[in-house]
Design an enzyme around this catalytic site. Sequence first.
Site, PDB file in Angstrom:
ATOM      1  N   HIS A 486       0.836  -1.201   0.000  1.00 15.31           N
ATOM      2  CA  HIS A 486       0.000   0.000   0.000  1.00 15.31           C
ATOM      3  C   HIS A 486       0.878   1.261   0.000  1.00 15.31           C
ATOM      4  O   HIS A 486       0.742   2.135  -0.857  1.00 15.31           O
ATOM      5  CB  HIS A 486      -0.923  -0.014   1.226  1.00 15.31           C
ATOM      6  CG  HIS A 486      -1.787   1.198   1.368  1.00 15.31           C
ATOM      7  ND1 HIS A 486      -3.132   1.187   1.078  1.00 15.31           N
ATOM      8  CD2 HIS A 486      -1.513   2.467   1.773  1.00 15.31           C
ATOM      9  CE1 HIS A 486      -3.641   2.391   1.291  1.00 15.31           C
ATOM     10  NE2 HIS A 486      -2.669   3.196   1.719  1.00 15.31           N
ATOM     11  N   GLU A 487       1.806   1.333   0.952  1.00 15.42           N
ATOM     12  CA  GLU A 487       2.644   2.531   1.061  1.00 15.42           C
ATOM     13  C   GLU A 487       3.546   2.693  -0.161  1.00 15.42           C
ATOM     14  O   GLU A 487       3.805   3.811  -0.605  1.00 15.42           O
ATOM     15  CB  GLU A 487       3.464   2.505   2.354  1.00 15.42           C
ATOM     16  CG  GLU A 487       2.624   2.566   3.639  1.00 15.42           C
ATOM     17  CD  GLU A 487       1.719   3.792   3.730  1.00 15.42           C
ATOM     18  OE1 GLU A 487       2.094   4.862   3.220  1.00 15.42           O
ATOM     19  OE2 GLU A 487       0.620   3.674   4.303  1.00 15.42           O
ATOM     20  N   HIS A 490       1.815   4.623  -2.800  1.00 14.10           N
ATOM     21  CA  HIS A 490       1.920   6.080  -2.644  1.00 14.10           C
ATOM     22  C   HIS A 490       3.267   6.566  -3.158  1.00 14.10           C
ATOM     23  O   HIS A 490       3.361   7.564  -3.865  1.00 14.10           O
ATOM     24  CB  HIS A 490       1.793   6.477  -1.164  1.00 14.10           C
ATOM     25  CG  HIS A 490       0.397   6.399  -0.627  1.00 14.10           C
ATOM     26  ND1 HIS A 490      -0.670   7.024  -1.221  1.00 14.10           N
ATOM     27  CD2 HIS A 490      -0.116   5.773   0.463  1.00 14.10           C
ATOM     28  CE1 HIS A 490      -1.773   6.785  -0.528  1.00 14.10           C
ATOM     29  NE2 HIS A 490      -1.464   6.018   0.501  1.00 14.10           N
ATOM     30  N   HIS A 493       3.479   6.595  -6.865  1.00 15.13           N
ATOM     31  CA  HIS A 493       2.663   7.701  -7.369  1.00 15.13           C
ATOM     32  C   HIS A 493       3.519   8.975  -7.406  1.00 15.13           C
ATOM     33  O   HIS A 493       3.513   9.725  -8.373  1.00 15.13           O
ATOM     34  CB  HIS A 493       1.453   7.877  -6.446  1.00 15.13           C
ATOM     35  CG  HIS A 493       0.399   8.802  -6.966  1.00 15.13           C
ATOM     36  ND1 HIS A 493      -0.661   9.205  -6.204  1.00 15.13           N
ATOM     37  CD2 HIS A 493       0.240   9.411  -8.157  1.00 15.13           C
ATOM     38  CE1 HIS A 493      -1.434  10.018  -6.911  1.00 15.13           C
ATOM     39  NE2 HIS A 493      -0.901  10.163  -8.098  1.00 15.13           N
TER      40      HIS A 493
HETATM   41 ZN   LIG Z   1      -2.780   5.322   2.003  1.00  7.95          ZN
END
Ligand SMILES: [Zn+2]
Length: 674
Positions: A486-487, A490, A493
């Site tokens: 998940h991290e 980010h 991104h």
């Molecule tokens: Zn998040």
Amino acid sequence: MLSGCRRALPAALRLAVRGWAGGGGRRRVSTSWSPVGAAFDAKQQRSRLTGQSTGLFGVPELSSPEGFQEAQEKALQETEQLVQKACTTPPGPQIVMIFDQLSDALCRVADLADFVKIAHPDFAFREAAEETCRNIGTMVEKLNTNIELCQSLKQLLADKEVMDSLDPETRQVAELFMFDFEISGIHLDEEKRKRAVDLNVKILDLCNQFLIGAHLPNKIDKQILPEHIRYNFAVEGNYIQITGLHADCSDDLVREAAYKIFLYPNAEQLRCLEELLTSRNHLAQLVGYNTFAHRALQGTMARTPEKVMQFLETLSDRLFQRTLKDFEMMEGMKMKLNPQNSKLMPWDHPYYSGVLRAERYNIEPSLYCPFFSLGACMEGLNFLFNQLLGISLYAEQTEKGELWCEDVRKLAVVHENEGLLGYIYCDFYQRADKPHQDCHFTIRGGRLRKDGEYQLPVVVLMLSLPHSTKNSPTLLTPGMMENLFHEMGHAMHSMLGRTRYQHVTGTRCPTDFAEVPSILMEYFASDYRVVNQFARHFQTGQSLPKSMVSRLCESKKICAAADMQLQVFYAVLDQLYHGEHPLKRSTTEILKETQEKFYGLPYVPKTAWQLRFSHLVGYGAKYYSYLMSRAIASMVWKQCFVQNPFDRAMGERYRREMLAHGGGKEPMLMVQGD
Ligand SMILES: [Zn+2]
């Protein structure tokens, strides 16, 4: 105009510079790069000990805490020069460039300080960073109400001929900067502006007060509770303190008591909430919006409160049948364990869904951990990005003084043709005083500099993983592995954004898009084809059996509809509270109605859950964001990657059409296949 440099970021539609190929040509490959997996399984990878200290993140001033003062002064000086320049430059694209430089000068120091103030192990560094945050914050406030500065941007926006000649990204960024001025009420007359400032101060106070109240325990006479359950709570003389919902306690009566007492309405907190909502509404109307929700949603994907409600209602309709089934299952389980009192109540939901999960699937974390060494997981991410995007992660040797803690690893993110894209500092291990929160920090945003070079993005990922031991490397539970993915979503991104302006870089995108790339990574982390690439037993090298991966995935589906339904209820409540004022009914009556319509488990008289809803403060009218991001991520997964999670063409398209824009370019277009 600079609110965009904080982590909670306003933004609107934005377009990236297409076909940017890396300013001064391809960057060379560094000889200090080593394979990523080994760097995390190896005991220590010390940074260079010799030579001069480069300062934190390679910022020379930051070799000592005192350096923050110097860095901050430099930034403020640069700001003043840029303000001068902005006020004397005729309308044209130059103005937008100067505004972005201005924002960059402050963000570069403020974002870094924002991170250091909570994560540096040395108190002196944290304190110096905190001071810098405050000073830059004051400067930002001053700029937000600088009429001359605003005027120069207004002139540009009013000049139709010049505006038409600008490329779409520049136009968008100009409008975004203007929007930031407007929501601080710069267009108002003197008296109204003063009222806006006063309201802002008042709202800030009310927010703090509400947050404190939301976590305060409730106290009751101990005689009121049956004796046999008192030991579950903290006893103080004749009183019992209830500090939370005890949602995971196996005794139904304990959960019921905690629910009824912890959520018993507190008159002062109720007044605080009402005043907060009214003041927010006043402020929004003062600066020209119908409601606070209208103001908050400008610049999001959803755009209007009507669209948000439409989304939430549709989602709720789709969940309805499955939620009913989930509640039936939970009630069945309650019947089995507590036949005398089997009606399902709100305090049962988290507990019985946990019981069901444990009963149906044995997903004891310790069975999985040996297959998820940190090094293996990092290699898995590396393989995935390589297949999808032609990107590799390398561990880079750090310089003396560059890190705040020796166990931090620095990763270079390198594209096969474009070269170095940016840096991710991985602050993954537990340490005393470190916040227990998985988090992504932007340290420096990407932007095209005046000299044609691209300013590379720099981010930190913070996790709280256990250290390796004598006998084993750091081993992750399935939950930790999913969080890591998940991290990293980010971080990628941030790495893949190639916007011309840092004001709209990477994760500086609409709140309701921000979680799309990270939630998408959770889908990859749950797919056997992906997991099978890296999950190897750290001792035997054996791969994780397929049945274990399926069991893990199936267990996540248990009661997932009911869990999401609960979130829908919260999100609707947040919309209604920030909608039209005066509210038609009391906040508790609105809660009762909304709970019955959007959740399904009965409202319990003399409770007021909304007084514990602390996210009303930070998210204000945007609590739906996570649900919307999740819905979009699920569509992207189904339409682009479920067939083949390593599809390079899809990966490229995902990067080009969604990530490169910092998320603004109508992400819905991509999912619809346009
Ligand atoms: Zn998040």
